[in-house]
Design a protein around this motif. Structure first.
Motif, short mmCIF file in Angstrom:
data_model
loop_
_atom_site.label_atom_id
_atom_site.label_comp_id
_atom_site.label_asym_id
_atom_site.label_seq_id
_atom_site.Cartn_x
_atom_site.Cartn_y
_atom_site.Cartn_z
N LEU A 16 -10.50 0.35 1.65
CA LEU A 16 -9.57 -0.77 1.50
C LEU A 16 -9.97 -1.92 2.43
O LEU A 16 -9.99 -3.09 2.02
CB LEU A 16 -8.15 -0.30 1.81
CG LEU A 16 -7.06 -1.38 1.84
CD1 LEU A 16 -6.91 -2.03 0.47
CD2 LEU A 16 -5.73 -0.76 2.29
N GLU A 72 -6.31 3.89 -10.61
CA GLU A 72 -7.36 2.92 -10.89
C GLU A 72 -7.57 2.69 -12.39
O GLU A 72 -8.29 1.77 -12.78
CB GLU A 72 -8.68 3.38 -10.25
CG GLU A 72 -9.35 4.58 -10.88
CD GLU A 72 -8.81 5.92 -10.36
OE1 GLU A 72 -9.51 6.93 -10.55
OE2 GLU A 72 -7.71 5.94 -9.78
N GLN A 131 -8.54 -0.37 -5.53
CA GLN A 131 -8.10 0.94 -5.99
C GLN A 131 -9.28 1.80 -6.44
O GLN A 131 -9.33 3.00 -6.17
CB GLN A 131 -7.08 0.79 -7.12
CG GLN A 131 -6.37 2.07 -7.49
CD GLN A 131 -5.49 2.59 -6.37
OE1 GLN A 131 -4.40 2.10 -6.15
NE2 GLN A 131 -5.97 3.60 -5.65
N VAL A 158 -1.79 -0.98 -4.13
CA VAL A 158 -2.87 0.00 -3.99
C VAL A 158 -2.27 1.29 -3.46
O VAL A 158 -1.41 1.26 -2.57
CB VAL A 158 -3.97 -0.50 -3.03
CG1 VAL A 158 -5.02 0.58 -2.80
CG2 VAL A 158 -4.62 -1.77 -3.56
N ALA A 169 -6.81 -6.00 -6.17
CA ALA A 169 -6.13 -4.69 -6.16
C ALA A 169 -6.89 -3.67 -7.01
O ALA A 169 -7.04 -2.51 -6.60
CB ALA A 169 -4.70 -4.84 -6.66
N VAL A 209 0.86 -1.19 0.00
CA VAL A 209 0.00 0.00 0.00
C VAL A 209 0.89 1.23 0.00
O VAL A 209 1.68 1.43 0.92
CB VAL A 209 -0.93 0.02 1.23
CG1 VAL A 209 -1.80 1.27 1.20
CG2 VAL A 209 -1.80 -1.23 1.26
#
Length: 483
Positions: free
Chosen positions: A347, A310, A366, A320, A362, A178
């Motif tokens: 998340l 994203e 995102q 992410v 992921a 992250v």
């Protein structure tokens, strides 16, 4: 909803690596801890042991607004933190009754409470979150470490490369990385090095400069409101703002800001005069009676920047981005911390829904993290693109149309509790932009304000007497970063 119990697994342990040990990183660690075997936070600085300044966070000297949407998200991620903040002297300030604001459309009325904001220093907030998060034995911090890059390929990130404090390099395996590395994040570069597509980026830079200072609050002012004089981007002049936020230890945190051609400086002789020169002199008049507790801190890192992680082509699993690494915002709107908190909460929701190793996790995570960031981006840039000298994305016809609609909502809010609540739903990030186009809001905008404009700031005579008294009362603790 309570967290699930720690998963029981055999084979290779699952680890989440969090890049950055600031507020966003700590909240990301809190989001991940129940869904992996361990969490490792990689931090370039040495984290302080208490509510003290952190080297990598110069903006902590400036006013921070933690809107109720963000505060609720933090409490959900780190239960008990709100009570800890209040015990340490932070204030829970009701909205809109606890705020005196001159908006571009006029003075807002102090309607009955519908939302709230937390008033405290950034050092106190970060410490309150950090202290609770790091109680969890699953979470460890590697301090004074530089993240050199990701490991893996275009299909999957499987770890990170670090340079430790002694100069040695180390690879750390990870199921999830992250990026909570803030404005200085090199996430796009790390992904490019793995072969992923470019991360599209937009910027809107109004050239805002902040100059902030701690003051001793007058005795008896504990229940007095936040005071904010906002800029009007429609005027042919720099956008200048003056804000007083009551915080812990009987202090005011005062932030002045201005766009190109009208920026504040660290000149002490000009500070109060600048505050008096904004659209209304109220803040300057109060500061003229108050005692400074610190030097003036200046920062220029205020550009709005949106990175569209994203939408990256060939984005690998296991990565992410959230917080300022995803969307950095002009601090004047006070959304940065709330966006980080809501992103971390999103998340956690995705982790709970499918698990960290699920195919497509992921990308889904995102997208979920990007939703609250997109709301705050629209609110910030919808104003900043209109200031004289603003750089980056320029306003087009749709922006101008939306701006006129938002101005109408703001105008109606000055005389309609229904509209003020609807706008606050969005401003506090407790609702999305769709709240502003519901039938009830459209009808209220058509009707306009139900009451006439206020002629001056809605302060009671008692409040004004206290605020203008300049009586420091008992000696408070030293201001954060002050003498």
């Amino acid at each position: 909803m309570s967290e699930p119990s720690r998963p029981t697994r055999t084979g290779t342990p699952r680890r989440a690596v969090i890049v950055g040990g600031g507020l966003a990183g700590m909240l990301a660690a809190a989001a991940c801890r129940a869904f992996v075997d361990d969490v490792t936070i990689v931090e370039r600085d040495e984290l302080p042991g208490g509510p003290e300044p952190r080297k990598g966070l110069p903006q902590a000297r400036h006013a921070h607004m933690l809107w109720s949407g963000g505060a609720n998200a933090i409490e959900a991620l780190v239960p008990g933190v709100t009570g800890g903040l209040l015990d340490a002297g932070a204030r829970r300030i009701p909205l809109p009754s606890g705020v005196v604001t001159l908006s571009p459309e006029g003075w807002y009325r102090r309607w009955p409470e519908s939302h709230y904001v937390m008033g405290c220093s950034r050092d106190l907030l970060d410490w309150a979150v950090r202290e609770r998060v790091l109680r969890d034995e699953r979470i460890q911090v590697i301090s004074r470490a530089e993240l050199l890059g990701l490991t893996g390929d275009t299909s999957k990130v499987d770890g990170v490369r670090l340079r430790l404090a002694d100069g040695t390099e180390q690879r750390l395996a990870a199921t999830l990385v992250v990026d909570a590395g803030g404005r200085a994040s090199r996430g796009p570069q790390w992904l490019r090095e793995l072969g992923a597509g470019a991360v599209r980026e937009l910027t809107v830079d109004a050239g805002v400069v902040y100059a902030s200072r701690f003051y001793r609050a007058p005795k008896g002012s504990e229940n007095c409101p936040i005071i904010s004089i906002q800029a009007d981007p429609r005027l042919p002049r720099p956008g200048q703002v003056a804000t007083i936020i009551p915080i812990e230890n009987q202090q005011w945190l005062v932030s002045l800001s201005g766009t190109r051609g009208g920026r504040p400086t660290d000149d002490e002789s000009a500070y109060v005069d600048f505050a008096k020169s904004v659209r209304h002199p109220l803040v300057g008049e109060l500061l003229a009676h108050a005692e400074p507790l610190s030097e003036i801190a200046v920062t220029r890192s205020t550009v709005n920047r949106r990175r569209f992680f994203e939408k990256v082509r060939n984005a690998p699993e296991g990565f992410v981005a959230l917080g300022d690494a995803l969307t950095a915002l002009n601090p004047v709107y006070g959304h940065g911390m709330s966006v980080a908190a809501l992103g971390a909460l999103a998340l956690r929701t995705e982790l709970r829904r499918s698990g960290v190793a699920a195919p497509g996790f992921a990308r889904r995570a995102q997208r979920a993290v990007a939703r609250p960031a997109g709301v705050a981006w629209a609110l910030a840039t919808g104003q900043d693109i209109f200031f004289p000298g603003s750089r980056g994305r320029r306003p087009h016809a749709v922006d101008r149309l939306l701006s006129r609609y938002v101005n109408r909502l703001a105008e109606t809010s000055t005389g309609s509790y229904y509209m003020a609540k609807a706008v606050s739903d969005v401003m506090t990030l407790q609702a999305g932009l769709g709240r502003l186009v519901t039938p009830g809001v459209l009808l209220a905008a058509l009707r306009g304000p139900l009451r006439p404009q206020l002629e001056g700031p809605p302060l009671t005579a008692e409040e004004l007497a206290i605020l203008m008294s300049g009586d420091p009362g008992a000696d408070p603790a030293p201001a954060p970063g002050g003498p």
